[in-house]
Design an enzyme around this catalytic site. Structure first.
Site, PDB file in Angstrom:
ATOM      1  CG  ASP A 154      83.336 -19.747  26.887  1.00 33.52           C
ATOM      2  OD1 ASP A 154      83.830 -18.982  26.042  1.00 33.52           O
ATOM      3  OD2 ASP A 154      83.917 -20.767  27.305  1.00 33.52           O
ATOM      4  CD  GLU A 208      81.899 -10.836  22.194  1.00 36.18           C
ATOM      5  OE1 GLU A 208      83.084 -11.009  21.882  1.00 36.18           O
ATOM      6  OE2 GLU A 208      81.463 -10.959  23.355  1.00 36.18           O
ATOM      7  CG  ASP A 244      81.322 -15.360  24.077  1.00 33.54           C
ATOM      8  OD1 ASP A 244      81.688 -14.707  23.082  1.00 33.54           O
ATOM      9  OD2 ASP A 244      82.123 -15.938  24.838  1.00 33.54           O
TER      10      ASP A 244
END
EC number: 3.1.21.10
Length: 174
Positions: free
Chosen positions: A139, A67, A7
């Site tokens: 996260d 992502e 991420d």
């Protein structure tokens, strides 16, 4: 198959590593790469490059899933996030890893079943799916969700290939 989920973030980038064997998903590790507070862009990029390189060396993933950046209301924030994502992808490419990319909508849909789920829902599902004793930091939970989304996608692709008499080994079609 060992999947590294990322991420990306310009201040904090989450990572999550899972092992996938058939329909079984097992937690390996997760955490965050924190860039220097108030650091310049080159300092942040270096922290991301070094952090990803260390994670890849330590956990030896077969593939990375990242992502895709969303468009933010603030163009400056979007630009910084895009630069962080570029640094992450560069580190993964330098490590020789194949890379899969997923939007936040795809990740949430795969993990929660709702593409508009909030962070709490994602964290709870990551905890449940990986049978963790607690919810990971946000996260790290998001990165684990990216890895889980890829594992679901890869399982579907592997099943289709198996029907054709083919398979994927170490991220390569054979």
């Amino acid at each position: 198959m060992r999947v590294l989920g990322i991420d990306p973030g310009s201040r904090i980038a989450g990572f999550g590593v899972i092992d996938v064997a058939g329909q079984q998903r097992s937690y390996v590790a997760s955490g965050c790469i924190k860039t220097p507070v108030g650091g310049t862009l080159p300092e942040r990029v270096k922290a991301l490059l070094d952090g990803i390189a260390q994670i890849v060396e330590t956990y030896q993933p077969d593939i990375a899933a990242v992502e895709i950046v969303f468009v933010n209301v603030n163009p400056q924030s979007t630009l910084l996030l895009g630069q962080a994502r570029g640094a992450v992808i560069a580190a993964l490419v330098l490590a020789g890893l194949p890379i899969a990319e997923y939007t936040a909508l795809q990740v949430k849909q795969a993990v929660v079943g709702n593409g508009h789920a909030d962070k709490d829902q994602v964290g709870h599902m990551v905890q449940r799916l990986l049978r963790l004793s607690g919810i990971p930091q946000a996260d790290a939970a998001d990165a684990l969700a990216v890895a889980l989304a890829h594992s679901q996608h890869a399982s579907g692709v592997a099943g289709q290939l198996q029907k054709q008499g083919r398979s994927i080994r170490r991220g390569r079609l054979i």
